[in-house]
Scaffold this active site. Sequence first.
Site, PDB file in Angstrom:
ATOM      1  N   HIS A 147     -13.280 -32.203  28.385  1.00  0.00           N
ATOM      2  CA  HIS A 147     -12.007 -31.709  27.861  1.00  0.00           C
ATOM      3  C   HIS A 147     -11.212 -32.872  27.283  1.00  0.00           C
ATOM      4  O   HIS A 147     -11.555 -34.046  27.489  1.00  0.00           O
ATOM      5  CB  HIS A 147     -11.223 -31.020  28.989  1.00  0.00           C
ATOM      6  CG  HIS A 147     -10.458 -29.820  28.524  1.00  0.00           C
ATOM      7  ND1 HIS A 147      -9.900 -29.742  27.263  1.00  0.00           N
ATOM      8  CD2 HIS A 147     -10.135 -28.642  29.142  1.00  0.00           C
ATOM      9  CE1 HIS A 147      -9.286 -28.568  27.128  1.00  0.00           C
ATOM     10  NE2 HIS A 147      -9.420 -27.886  28.241  1.00  0.00           N
ATOM     11  N   ASN A 175      -5.022 -28.085  22.708  1.00  0.00           N
ATOM     12  CA  ASN A 175      -3.934 -27.221  22.222  1.00  0.00           C
ATOM     13  C   ASN A 175      -3.942 -25.817  22.829  1.00  0.00           C
ATOM     14  O   ASN A 175      -2.885 -25.240  23.045  1.00  0.00           O
ATOM     15  CB  ASN A 175      -3.869 -27.206  20.690  1.00  0.00           C
ATOM     16  CG  ASN A 175      -5.087 -26.661  20.041  1.00  0.00           C
ATOM     17  OD1 ASN A 175      -6.161 -26.618  20.658  1.00  0.00           O
ATOM     18  ND2 ASN A 175      -4.969 -26.237  18.802  1.00  0.00           N
ATOM     19  N   SER A 234      -8.452 -35.681  26.902  1.00  0.00           N
ATOM     20  CA  SER A 234      -8.056 -36.588  27.983  1.00  0.00           C
ATOM     21  C   SER A 234      -6.652 -36.315  28.524  1.00  0.00           C
ATOM     22  O   SER A 234      -6.307 -36.805  29.597  1.00  0.00           O
ATOM     23  CB  SER A 234      -8.126 -38.037  27.488  1.00  0.00           C
ATOM     24  OG  SER A 234      -9.464 -38.349  27.213  1.00  0.00           O
ATOM     25  N   GLU A 273     -15.702 -26.301  15.355  1.00  0.00           N
ATOM     26  CA  GLU A 273     -14.445 -25.621  14.998  1.00  0.00           C
ATOM     27  C   GLU A 273     -13.425 -26.718  14.761  1.00  0.00           C
ATOM     28  O   GLU A 273     -12.936 -27.326  15.714  1.00  0.00           O
ATOM     29  CB  GLU A 273     -13.976 -24.735  16.158  1.00  0.00           C
ATOM     30  CG  GLU A 273     -14.931 -23.633  16.550  1.00  0.00           C
ATOM     31  CD  GLU A 273     -14.970 -22.506  15.551  1.00  0.00           C
ATOM     32  OE1 GLU A 273     -14.308 -22.579  14.504  1.00  0.00           O
ATOM     33  OE2 GLU A 273     -15.693 -21.539  15.812  1.00  0.00           O
ATOM     34  N   CYS A 285      -4.932 -24.631  15.084  1.00  0.00           N
ATOM     35  CA  CYS A 285      -5.815 -24.838  13.928  1.00  0.00           C
ATOM     36  C   CYS A 285      -5.623 -23.724  12.911  1.00  0.00           C
ATOM     37  O   CYS A 285      -5.670 -23.940  11.713  1.00  0.00           O
ATOM     38  CB  CYS A 285      -7.261 -24.896  14.388  1.00  0.00           C
ATOM     39  SG  CYS A 285      -7.745 -23.480  15.358  1.00  0.00           S
TER      40      CYS A 285
HETATM   41  P1  NAP Z   1      -9.438 -34.472  18.624  1.00  0.00           P
HETATM   42  O1  NAP Z   1      -8.703 -35.743  18.706  1.00  0.00           O
HETATM   43  O2  NAP Z   1     -10.551 -34.363  17.666  1.00  0.00           O
HETATM   44  O3  NAP Z   1      -9.949 -34.176  20.099  1.00  0.00           O
HETATM   45  C1  NAP Z   1     -10.696 -33.019  20.432  1.00  0.00           C
HETATM   46  C2  NAP Z   1     -11.730 -33.372  21.467  1.00  0.00           C
HETATM   47  O4  NAP Z   1     -12.696 -34.236  20.869  1.00  0.00           O
HETATM   48  C3  NAP Z   1     -11.169 -34.135  22.663  1.00  0.00           C
HETATM   49  O5  NAP Z   1     -11.892 -33.757  23.807  1.00  0.00           O
HETATM   50  C4  NAP Z   1     -11.436 -35.582  22.291  1.00  0.00           C
HETATM   51  O6  NAP Z   1     -11.515 -36.420  23.412  1.00  0.00           O
HETATM   52  C5  NAP Z   1     -12.773 -35.466  21.588  1.00  0.00           C
HETATM   53  N1  NAP Z   1     -13.041 -36.493  20.606  1.00  0.00           N
HETATM   54  C6  NAP Z   1     -12.164 -37.120  19.784  1.00  0.00           C
HETATM   55  N2  NAP Z   1     -12.826 -37.967  18.972  1.00  0.00           N
HETATM   56  C7  NAP Z   1     -14.134 -37.889  19.279  1.00  0.00           C
HETATM   57  C8  NAP Z   1     -15.313 -38.514  18.795  1.00  0.00           C
HETATM   58  N3  NAP Z   1     -15.266 -39.399  17.818  1.00  0.00           N
HETATM   59  N4  NAP Z   1     -16.484 -38.183  19.343  1.00  0.00           N
HETATM   60  C9  NAP Z   1     -16.552 -37.275  20.323  1.00  0.00           C
HETATM   61  N5  NAP Z   1     -15.481 -36.639  20.833  1.00  0.00           N
HETATM   62  C10 NAP Z   1     -14.285 -36.934  20.311  1.00  0.00           C
HETATM   63  O7  NAP Z   1      -8.485 -33.258  18.292  1.00  0.00           O
HETATM   64  P2  NAP Z   1      -7.115 -32.888  18.995  1.00  0.00           P
HETATM   65  O8  NAP Z   1      -6.067 -33.796  18.487  1.00  0.00           O
HETATM   66  O9  NAP Z   1      -7.292 -32.779  20.468  1.00  0.00           O
HETATM   67  O10 NAP Z   1      -6.902 -31.400  18.459  1.00  0.00           O
HETATM   68  C11 NAP Z   1      -6.320 -31.149  17.247  1.00  0.00           C
HETATM   69  C12 NAP Z   1      -7.335 -30.829  16.183  1.00  0.00           C
HETATM   70  O11 NAP Z   1      -8.210 -29.802  16.632  1.00  0.00           O
HETATM   71  C13 NAP Z   1      -6.666 -30.274  14.956  1.00  0.00           C
HETATM   72  O12 NAP Z   1      -7.278 -30.803  13.805  1.00  0.00           O
HETATM   73  C14 NAP Z   1      -6.941 -28.788  15.053  1.00  0.00           C
HETATM   74  O13 NAP Z   1      -6.885 -28.108  13.835  1.00  0.00           O
HETATM   75  C15 NAP Z   1      -8.291 -28.770  15.658  1.00  0.00           C
HETATM   76  N6  NAP Z   1      -8.555 -27.476  16.295  1.00  0.00           N
HETATM   77  C16 NAP Z   1      -9.463 -26.636  15.728  1.00  0.00           C
HETATM   78  C17 NAP Z   1      -9.689 -25.394  16.272  1.00  0.00           C
HETATM   79  C18 NAP Z   1     -10.681 -24.431  15.657  1.00  0.00           C
HETATM   80  O14 NAP Z   1     -11.036 -23.465  16.315  1.00  0.00           O
HETATM   81  N7  NAP Z   1     -11.138 -24.640  14.440  1.00  0.00           N
HETATM   82  C19 NAP Z   1      -9.004 -25.007  17.420  1.00  0.00           C
HETATM   83  C20 NAP Z   1      -8.083 -25.872  17.973  1.00  0.00           C
HETATM   84  C21 NAP Z   1      -7.870 -27.123  17.396  1.00  0.00           C
HETATM   85  P3  NAP Z   1     -10.268 -37.318  23.886  1.00  0.00           P
HETATM   86  O15 NAP Z   1      -9.158 -36.400  24.187  1.00  0.00           O
HETATM   87  O16 NAP Z   1     -10.783 -38.029  25.071  1.00  0.00           O
HETATM   88  O17 NAP Z   1      -9.953 -38.225  22.726  1.00  0.00           O
END
Ligand code: NAP
Length: 470
Positions: free
Chosen positions: A158, A134, A160, A231, A265
């Site tokens: 990062h 994001n 995908s 995070e 987030c």
């Molecule tokens: P996501 O699906 O959790 O993906 C984030 C990263 O984690 C990607 O690199 C993803 O890889 C990887 N990933 C996913 N499942 C995993 C697992 N089981 N084990 C290890 N790695 C895994 O999240 P998103 O949809 O990209 O981002 C949205 C979420 O991030 C929202 O909930 C948002 O609130 C949160 N966020 C939090 C912050 C903060 O600072 N607190 C900042 C920004 C976003 P792939 O892409 O290869 O699946």
Amino acid sequence: MGIATINPANGQVGKTFSPLDTAELEDRLARSATAYASYRATTHSERAGWMRAVADLLDEEAAATAALLTLEMGKTIRAARAEIAKCAAGCRYYAEHAAQMLADEVVEAGAVQATRAYVRWEPLGPVLAVMPWNFPMWQVIRFAAPTLMAGNVALLKHASNVPQTALYLEDLFRRAGFPQDVFSTLLIGSDRVETVLRDERVVGVSLTGSTEAGRSVAALAGEVLKPAVLELGGSDPFLVLPSADLEKAAEAAATARCQNNGQSCIAAKRFVVHADVADQFESLFAKALGALVVGDPAEEGADVGPLATERGREDVEELVADAVEKGATVVVGGERPPRPGWFYPPTLLTGVTRDMRMYTEEVFGPVAQLHRVADLDEALALANDSAFGLGSNAWTNDPAEQERCARELQAGMVFLNGMTTSYPELPFGGIKTSGYGRELGQLGIRAFCNAKTVWVGESGSGDATTARPE
Ligand code: NAP
């Protein structure tokens, strides 16, 4: 789709990439460990020089990089440029301040029967960063700038859907002069994170992403006993109380909910408004949301572009449909526009109740829910009735109310009369299921450091054990 660029504004598949095979991944890990062995001995001033060069390149290349962010995840071009400028400023901040933030901390020697005692902040080694799409540049920079300045090396896995941004970042650090392999991008899927984190050369993990991903990585980090910074998601409350400047609050509310096409987030997601000003605020907020221009993110005039993925839009639509089915009212938006791409309009719902999914789940798109409350007690209770605890906002000009909000909001961050954002100077992170640990600020740069206690006795007086046998 595996690792690929897909333009969210029209759904067209761009470049696709093969993930690293086993031998390539092993080679990357080995090279990272080798790089650390010499990089850890570099001086703060050498690192600062390279980090400033990163900032300069970011500035010089901002136009092309911004276009890449817009292409890969649909961020509006103005927001993309702002993100890159923030990255450059963040790099310069850590170049300037890291040495002071990591200076030895001297303890009063007499109190510990020493001639000298202090804490040194030493690097740990290769740190894995699992990052979301994001803020595809800023999320990485806010991890990498402090982590590299502390003498660690970085391995980036990062999201995908932003592979070209991931490769650009690796190239950026190398071209800025950082020694080879100090910053490496690993093109791998999330199923290979476990292999990397289990590898004994990797010393810790920083994950920004969903609560589900955080839970899985935290469990693994616990098993292998490596430090983790998490995070995760959020559903930040935004309180509006009668003494607030309502026009300013409504304008900030629309920006806070819809910036980054609603995919932040720390976006304010639950608007909790005192009944005395609820009608007025609702109408100002609805007007501000309705005025936002939804459009091609590559065009200068767009305020809100598409959601980053098709699945992401479906998730938002399901949450809105669930709320409407159970009795919520759509004040603005609520229907996907008839155009290609994964667009969803700024939307405002009222009448959201606890049985609706969006009351408890994070809505990762430009959908706001407005709750009316009788007083500050009720506002705080509703705000804290969430499993998340990332950021929070309160709008009030009453000092006593400000103090109560600062004290009682269950969140890692409280922003009063302003929207939540991140600064290199301030720690950033959450509590509850929003994660643990902090990025940024002094806590952030120390997250992957060994706080090494050094105790020096008088020559011939023995060590700490003999000096203080109890
Ligand atoms: P996501 O699906 O959790 O993906 C984030 C990263 O984690 C990607 O690199 C993803 O890889 C990887 N990933 C996913 N499942 C995993 C697992 N089981 N084990 C290890 N790695 C895994 O999240 P998103 O949809 O990209 O981002 C949205 C979420 O991030 C929202 O909930 C948002 O609130 C949160 N966020 C939090 C912050 C903060 O600072 N607190 C900042 C920004 C976003 P792939 O892409 O290869 O699946």
